[in-house]
Design an enzyme around this catalytic site. Structure first.
Site, short mmCIF file in Angstrom:
data_model
loop_
_atom_site.label_atom_id
_atom_site.label_comp_id
_atom_site.label_asym_id
_atom_site.label_seq_id
_atom_site.Cartn_x
_atom_site.Cartn_y
_atom_site.Cartn_z
N ARG A 48 0.85 -1.20 0.00
CA ARG A 48 0.00 0.00 0.00
C ARG A 48 0.88 1.23 0.00
O ARG A 48 2.11 1.15 0.11
CB ARG A 48 -1.04 0.01 1.13
CG ARG A 48 -0.65 -0.57 2.44
CD ARG A 48 0.41 0.15 3.22
NE ARG A 48 0.17 1.57 3.33
CZ ARG A 48 1.09 2.47 3.59
NH1 ARG A 48 2.36 2.08 3.76
NH2 ARG A 48 0.81 3.74 3.68
N GLY A 49 0.24 2.42 -0.14
CA GLY A 49 1.00 3.66 -0.29
C GLY A 49 1.07 3.96 -1.78
O GLY A 49 1.37 3.06 -2.59
N ALA A 50 0.81 5.22 -2.15
CA ALA A 50 0.64 5.57 -3.56
C ALA A 50 1.83 5.17 -4.45
O ALA A 50 1.66 4.45 -5.44
CB ALA A 50 0.32 7.05 -3.68
N ARG A 91 -7.68 -0.24 -6.81
CA ARG A 91 -7.88 0.89 -5.89
C ARG A 91 -8.01 2.15 -6.75
O ARG A 91 -7.16 2.41 -7.60
CB ARG A 91 -6.70 1.02 -4.90
CG ARG A 91 -6.54 -0.22 -4.01
CD ARG A 91 -5.59 0.06 -2.84
NE ARG A 91 -6.20 0.90 -1.83
CZ ARG A 91 -5.55 1.42 -0.80
NH1 ARG A 91 -4.26 1.19 -0.66
NH2 ARG A 91 -6.17 2.18 0.09
N GLN A 196 -2.14 2.63 9.86
CA GLN A 196 -0.82 2.69 9.22
C GLN A 196 0.18 3.49 10.05
O GLN A 196 1.37 3.21 10.05
CB GLN A 196 -0.92 3.31 7.82
CG GLN A 196 -1.68 2.48 6.80
CD GLN A 196 -3.14 2.87 6.74
OE1 GLN A 196 -3.74 3.25 7.73
NE2 GLN A 196 -3.73 2.77 5.57
N ASP A 237 -1.86 10.96 -2.13
CA ASP A 237 -2.25 9.93 -3.10
C ASP A 237 -2.52 10.54 -4.46
O ASP A 237 -2.46 9.85 -5.48
CB ASP A 237 -3.48 9.17 -2.61
CG ASP A 237 -3.08 8.27 -1.46
OD1 ASP A 237 -3.02 8.76 -0.32
OD2 ASP A 237 -2.75 7.10 -1.72
N ASN A 248 -5.43 12.65 0.29
CA ASN A 248 -4.56 11.79 1.11
C ASN A 248 -5.42 11.03 2.12
O ASN A 248 -6.65 11.20 2.18
CB ASN A 248 -3.46 12.63 1.80
CG ASN A 248 -2.36 11.76 2.38
OD1 ASN A 248 -1.86 10.85 1.73
ND2 ASN A 248 -2.00 12.01 3.63
N LYS A 249 -4.77 10.20 2.90
CA LYS A 249 -5.45 9.32 3.86
C LYS A 249 -6.47 10.07 4.71
O LYS A 249 -6.23 11.19 5.16
CB LYS A 249 -4.39 8.67 4.74
CG LYS A 249 -4.87 7.72 5.80
CD LYS A 249 -5.78 6.64 5.29
CE LYS A 249 -5.20 5.83 4.15
NZ LYS A 249 -6.21 4.98 3.46
O1 MRU Z 1 -4.54 3.33 2.06
P1 MRU Z 1 -3.05 3.52 1.97
O2 MRU Z 1 -2.31 2.98 3.14
O3 MRU Z 1 -2.52 3.02 0.63
O4 MRU Z 1 -2.88 5.09 1.98
C1 MRU Z 1 -1.60 5.65 1.97
C2 MRU Z 1 -1.59 7.12 2.12
O5 MRU Z 1 -2.60 7.75 2.22
C3 MRU Z 1 -0.26 7.79 2.05
O6 MRU Z 1 -0.24 8.93 2.84
C4 MRU Z 1 0.00 8.20 0.60
O7 MRU Z 1 -0.20 7.10 -0.26
C5 MRU Z 1 1.35 8.75 0.39
S1 MRU Z 1 2.58 7.51 0.55
C6 MRU Z 1 4.10 8.12 0.11
#
Ligand code: MRU
Length: 342
Positions: A48-50, A91, A196, A237, A248-249
Site C-alpha cells: 500500500r501507499g501511492a 484501488r 498505518q 495519493d 490523502n489518507k
Molecule cells: O490506504 P493507503 O495505506 O494506501 O494510503 C496511503 C496514504 O494515504 C499515504 O499517505 C500516501 O499514499 C502517500 S505515501 C508516500
C-alpha cells in the site's frame, strides 16, 4: 544501524513484497507470481501507499507478459491490456497506479516484436522502481530545508519507505533532516481504521532510531494548542495540479484544518507521479472500503450489532490549508502547480 527497508523487488519471474498486513508483529515477505496475485495484494493492502502501488502495478504487468504463453506480439499486447484493466480496478484514488500502468502500456506500444515487448515492459517496470528511490532522496533533500533543529513534526498514515520502494516521501524528509543531525521528534497519528501510523510509521522510525511518539488521531489539535507540534508533514495519493487540492489518507484534512488554526506549516511531500495534470477535483474517486474495518479492530468487534458505518479511505485538503508541496523538482505553493503542466 539496521539495513534500509525495501518494500518490493523483482526476482527472475516473480516479485517479492513485504506483507504489510503483518507488521509490526512479523516481517514476512510474499512471493507474487502472477498479475492476478499482484492485483489481490494491492486490493487487500499487502502492499500500500501511492508510489508503492504504482511500482506494484508496473511489476504486475511485467509478470503478465513474462508468464503469457501466447504467440504473436498482438496477442501479448491484448493480454497486457487485460492485465492492465484488472490492476486498474484494484484501488481508485492514488494516481500513481494509473500513471505507472499508462507508462508501461506506452512503452509496450512501441515494441516491434513479442520478445521486444517483454523486454521493454520488464525494463520499464524495473526503471520505475529504481527511479522511485532516487526521487524520494531528492524529495528528502528539498524538504529538509524546511525543517529546523528542534522541530516537533506530526505525520499521518505512513508515507515512508513502506509506502514507496524505499526511503519514503514525508518520512524521507524526516530521515534526511535527522541524518543532517537535526533534532526532531515525530508524532505519528495512529490513522484509524487501518492504523498505518501506529503499525508502520512507528515501526520504521524506531528501527532507525528517530524519536517518535504515537498519538491517537484525535489528540493532534490539543498538542498543537499546547505548542507541542511545530510542523505537519504528510504524503499524497493525488494532487490536483489545476487547483492544488491534496487527496490523502482520511484524517489528513482534520490535521490541516487544525494546523491552519494554530498557524503551523502544513507540508505535503510527494513525487511528480502523484500529481494529476488531467483531472479536476470533482473527478476524483474516493475509495470506499468495507465497513468491517470500522466495526472491528484486530478482528475484535467494537460496536454493537446492527449499527451502520461508513468507511471513506481518503479525504481532500483544499489548497488554502497547504503551505508547501515538496517534490523531487523543487518546493511549490499549491497554486504554482498548474504552471508545471507538460
Ligand atoms: O490506504 P493507503 O495505506 O494506501 O494510503 C496511503 C496514504 O494515504 C499515504 O499517505 C500516501 O499514499 C502517500 S505515501 C508516500
Amino acid at each position: 544501524m539496521v539495513g534500509e527497508i525495501r518494500t518490493i523487488w523483482w526476482e527472475k519471474n516473480h516479485v517479492v513484497i513485504i506483507d504489510q498486513r503483518l507488521l509490526p508483529h512479523k516481517l514476512r515477505y510474499l512471493k507474487i507470481r502472477s498479475y492476478r496475485e499482484m492485483a489481490r495484494a494491492i486490493k487487500e493492502m499487502a502492499i500500500r501507499g501511492a508510489p508503492a502501488i504504482g511500482v506494484a502495478a508496473a511489476m504486475g504487468l511485467a509478470l503478465a507478459v513474462v508468464n503469457a504463453k501466447t504467440g504473436s506480439r498482438e496477442l501479448l499486447m491484448k493480454r497486457l491490456r487485460e492485465a492492465a484493466e484488472t490492476i486498474r480496478s484494484t484501488r481508485p484514488t492514488a494516481v500513481n497506479l494509473f500513471w505507472a500502468i499508462d507508462r508501461i502500456l506506452s512503452v509496450a506500444g512501441e515494441a516491434q516484436s513479442k520478445d521486444d515487448l517483454r523486454e521493454k515492459v520488464v525494463n520499464e517496470a524495473l526503471k520505475i522502481a529504481e527511479e522511485d528511490i532516487e526521487v524520494n532522496k531528492k524529495i528528502g533533500e528539498n524538504g529538509s530545508r524546511l525543517i529546523n533543529d528542534g522541530d516537533k513534526i506530526l505525520t499521518h498514515c505512513n508515507a515512508g519507505a513502506l509506502a514507496t520502494v524505499g526511503y519514503g516521501t514525508a518520512l524521507g524528509v524526516i530521515r534526511t533532516a535527522h541524518n543532517q543531525g537535526k533534532n526532531i521528534l515525530v508524532y505519528a497519528s495512529e490513522t484509524r481504521p487501518r492504523l498505518q501510523g501506529a503499525r508502520l510509521t512507528t515501526w520504521e522510525l524506531i528501527r532507525e532510531g528517530i524519536p517518535v511518539k504515537l498519538i491517537t488521531d484525535n489528540m493532534a489539535s490539543f498538542l498543537m494548542q499546547r505548542g507541542e507540534i511545530t510542523k505537519v508533514i504528510v504524503g499524497a495519493d493525488r494532487i490536483i495540479a489545476k487547483t492544488g487540492h491534496v487527496v490523502n489518507k482520511i484524517g489528513t484534512l482534520t490535521h490541516a484544518i487544525s494546523a491552519k488554526y494554530y498557524n503551523i506549516p502544513f507540508i505535503v511531500a510527494a513525487p511528480f507521479s502523484s500529481i494529476d495534470f488531467k483531472h479536476s477535483v470533482d473527478e476524483v474517486v474516493i475509495e470506499e472500503r468495507n465497513i468491517r474495518e470500522v466495526l472491528y479492530i484486530d478482528n475484535v468487534r467494537i460496536a454493537p450489532k446492527g449499527v451502520e458505518a461508513i468507511n471513506p479511505a481518503f479525504d481532500i485538503t483544499p489548497p488554502e490549508l497547504v503551505s508547501y508541496i515538496v517534490t523531487e523538482k523543487g518546493v511549490y505553493k499549491p497554486e504554482e502547480l498548474k504552471e508545471l503542466a507538460h
